[in-house]
Design a protein around this motif. Structure first.
Motif, PDB file in Angstrom:
ATOM      1  N   ALA A 287      42.872  42.681  42.787  1.00  0.00           N
ATOM      2  CA  ALA A 287      42.367  41.585  43.624  1.00  0.00           C
ATOM      3  C   ALA A 287      41.162  42.055  44.444  1.00  0.00           C
ATOM      4  O   ALA A 287      40.194  41.317  44.629  1.00  0.00           O
ATOM      5  CB  ALA A 287      43.468  41.069  44.546  1.00  0.00           C
ATOM      6  N   GLU A 291      37.617  40.223  44.023  1.00  0.00           N
ATOM      7  CA  GLU A 291      36.913  39.566  45.137  1.00  0.00           C
ATOM      8  C   GLU A 291      35.544  40.185  45.386  1.00  0.00           C
ATOM      9  O   GLU A 291      34.577  39.484  45.653  1.00  0.00           O
ATOM     10  CB  GLU A 291      37.765  39.606  46.412  1.00  0.00           C
ATOM     11  N   ALA A 296      38.350  35.763  42.405  1.00  0.00           N
ATOM     12  CA  ALA A 296      39.438  35.415  43.316  1.00  0.00           C
ATOM     13  C   ALA A 296      40.764  35.846  42.719  1.00  0.00           C
ATOM     14  O   ALA A 296      40.865  36.065  41.505  1.00  0.00           O
ATOM     15  CB  ALA A 296      39.441  33.907  43.565  1.00  0.00           C
ATOM     16  N   THR A 298      45.140  35.044  43.453  1.00  0.00           N
ATOM     17  CA  THR A 298      46.165  34.360  44.231  1.00  0.00           C
ATOM     18  C   THR A 298      47.508  34.511  43.534  1.00  0.00           C
ATOM     19  O   THR A 298      47.557  34.798  42.332  1.00  0.00           O
ATOM     20  CB  THR A 298      45.794  32.861  44.382  1.00  0.00           C
ATOM     21  N   ASP A 299      48.573  34.269  44.306  1.00  0.00           N
ATOM     22  CA  ASP A 299      49.883  34.199  43.644  1.00  0.00           C
ATOM     23  C   ASP A 299      50.184  32.739  43.295  1.00  0.00           C
ATOM     24  O   ASP A 299      51.281  32.396  42.897  1.00  0.00           O
ATOM     25  CB  ASP A 299      50.994  34.791  44.524  1.00  0.00           C
ATOM     26  N   ASN A 302      49.079  31.873  47.862  1.00  0.00           N
ATOM     27  CA  ASN A 302      48.532  32.811  48.855  1.00  0.00           C
ATOM     28  C   ASN A 302      47.490  33.717  48.215  1.00  0.00           C
ATOM     29  O   ASN A 302      47.656  34.128  47.059  1.00  0.00           O
ATOM     30  CB  ASN A 302      49.636  33.715  49.404  1.00  0.00           C
ATOM     31  N   ARG A 303      46.479  34.050  49.033  1.00  0.00           N
ATOM     32  CA  ARG A 303      45.509  35.050  48.586  1.00  0.00           C
ATOM     33  C   ARG A 303      46.262  36.380  48.447  1.00  0.00           C
ATOM     34  O   ARG A 303      46.980  36.790  49.368  1.00  0.00           O
ATOM     35  CB  ARG A 303      44.419  35.149  49.662  1.00  0.00           C
ATOM     36  N   ILE A 304      46.076  37.014  47.299  1.00  0.00           N
ATOM     37  CA  ILE A 304      46.804  38.274  47.073  1.00  0.00           C
ATOM     38  C   ILE A 304      46.508  39.283  48.183  1.00  0.00           C
ATOM     39  O   ILE A 304      47.413  39.966  48.685  1.00  0.00           O
ATOM     40  CB  ILE A 304      46.453  38.872  45.689  1.00  0.00           C
ATOM     41  N   ASP A 306      46.037  38.979  51.197  1.00  0.00           N
ATOM     42  CA  ASP A 306      46.693  38.724  52.485  1.00  0.00           C
ATOM     43  C   ASP A 306      48.191  38.982  52.432  1.00  0.00           C
ATOM     44  O   ASP A 306      48.868  38.894  53.458  1.00  0.00           O
ATOM     45  CB  ASP A 306      46.450  37.269  52.929  1.00  0.00           C
ATOM     46  N   GLU A 327      40.565  28.655  41.212  1.00  0.00           N
ATOM     47  CA  GLU A 327      40.713  27.471  42.086  1.00  0.00           C
ATOM     48  C   GLU A 327      41.361  26.316  41.328  1.00  0.00           C
ATOM     49  O   GLU A 327      42.212  25.610  41.861  1.00  0.00           O
ATOM     50  CB  GLU A 327      39.346  27.026  42.626  1.00  0.00           C
ATOM     51  N   ALA A 330      45.078  26.936  41.070  1.00  0.00           N
ATOM     52  CA  ALA A 330      45.727  26.757  42.382  1.00  0.00           C
ATOM     53  C   ALA A 330      45.854  25.270  42.715  1.00  0.00           C
ATOM     54  O   ALA A 330      46.878  24.820  43.228  1.00  0.00           O
ATOM     55  CB  ALA A 330      44.936  27.501  43.456  1.00  0.00           C
TER      56      ALA A 330
END
Ligand code: AFP
Length: 338
Positions: A287, A291, A296, A298-299, A302-304, A306, A327, A330
């Motif tokens: 990730a 980035e 990007a 994500t799971d 959530n942003r991986i 974070d 996106e 998601a």
């Protein structure tokens, strides 16, 4: 035979040039990256000779994930530990192959970095001569001194100060970021050095490929099924259909998508809501790379970067790659699962 180019930029020179831009840098991180590059060269030479020296096959032991360890897994794990454990740069390590954190010996100075790695990702590809990889992640320690602890390795991915991977494929490539672009180096076997081949990699915002193990389709949520239908081209007003590519080794699938544009997905499924991949060893480091290349990860929600790991071997669903494609997935998940 033509002579090799004498002005190649080796990984050492590149890292040193980058370090000069940061007058406060002590050089320790640079040296740690060389240590990892050395470990990768040792693994690369074993991968290349695997068929010849008959180290293919099972080591007759089972790792913490309950998967049978291959001999090359064991070798790669040792190679990385040995390349970093005696330098005084690291306070603790963690490996996907080890249940607990890996301490540094008493008589070695304890450095300021914590390193996590998946020594041989995609190891079921070994017996078929398909690509495999190594993934690594570096954090600054949080504990103040002495032995590093679990606290030093259970940090959110956004705290990584460097991350990257090595792909052992038709050529060997090391790709890493320290937050100043993503750079790729190809191992030149004639001189035994990683040389700069891909400066400042940017992942296309929309990709050509999608990579997912479609044999699990029936086990996914409705949202994930709809998202994958979208990637097939079933909703052309929202997203253009893509080509499918799946190698079954995350590093190889991720690398192709990074260079050519695309999305990799390993969702949760019935009976396995967190999927298969590990947050600390696979999702977070890739990730960071994604980035910093403009992509990007994500799971699904959530942003991986974070996500804060609660345990060392925690798994997470993963959707990673070209920004617009991530996106789209998601959005589909939000629409169908809110
Ligand atoms: P192995 O290391 O057991 O081969 O697993 C590889 C991996 O963790 C990752 O590299 C792949 O993307 C993923 O698993 C493939 O899993 P499936 O076989 O379930 O598609």
């Amino acid at each position: 035979m033509p002579f090799p180019n004498t002005s190649v930029i080796t990984i050492e020179r590149f890292i040193m040039d980058q370090e000069r831009r940061h007058p406060a840098a002590t050089g320790e991180l640079s040296n740690l990256l060389y240590d990892i590059a050395l470990g990768a060269k040792i693994i690369a030479s074993a991968v290349r000779r695997a068929g010849l020296i008959n180290i293919l096959g099972s080591a007759n032991s089972v790792n913490i994930q309950g998967e049978e360890q291959q001999q090359l897994d064991v070798f790669a794990n040792d190679a990385l530990k040995n390349s970093m454990s005696h330098t005084g740069r690291v306070c603790v390590m963690a490996s996907e192959e080890d249940e607990e954190v890996i301490p540094i010996a008493e008589d070695i100075p304890h450095g300021k970095y914590a390193v996590l790695f998946d020594p041989l990702d995609g190891s079921s590809n070994i017996d078929n001569n398909n690509p495999v990889g190594t993934i690594f992640s570096i954090y600054r320690r949080i504990t103040m001194e002495g032995h590093g602890t679990l606290t030093d390795v259970l940090q959110p991915g956004r705290s990584q100060i460097a991350a990257g991977y090595v792909m052992y494929g038709s050529s060997v490539m090391l790709v890493y970021t320290t937050g100043n672009g993503v750079h790729g180096f190809t191992l030149d076997p004639t001189i035994g050095e990683f040389v700069l081949s891909h400066r400042d990699i940017r992942i296309p915002e929309t990709g050509k490929y999608y990579s997912i193990n479609e044999s699990y389709f029936a086990r996914w949520s409705k949202g994930m099924q709809q998202a994958v239908r979208g990637l097939h081209g079933d909703f052309p007003s929202r997203i253009k259909g893509k080509n499918s590519r799946y190698i079954g080794a995350l590093v190889a699938d991720f690398h192709r998508n990074l260079i050519s544009g695309g999305i990799f997905l390993y969702p949760g499924e019935t009976g396995r809501p967190q999927g298969k991949l590990r947050l600390c060893y696979e999702a977070s480091p890739l990730a960071m790379v994604a980035e910093h290349a403009g992509g990007a990860a994500t799971d699904g929600l959530n942003r991986i970067l974070d996500m804060v790991p609660a345990t060392l071997h925690q798994r997470t669903p993963l959707v990673i790659g070209s920004k617009h494609d991530v996106e789209f997935v998601a959005e589909m998940l939000r629409e169908h699962e809110s």
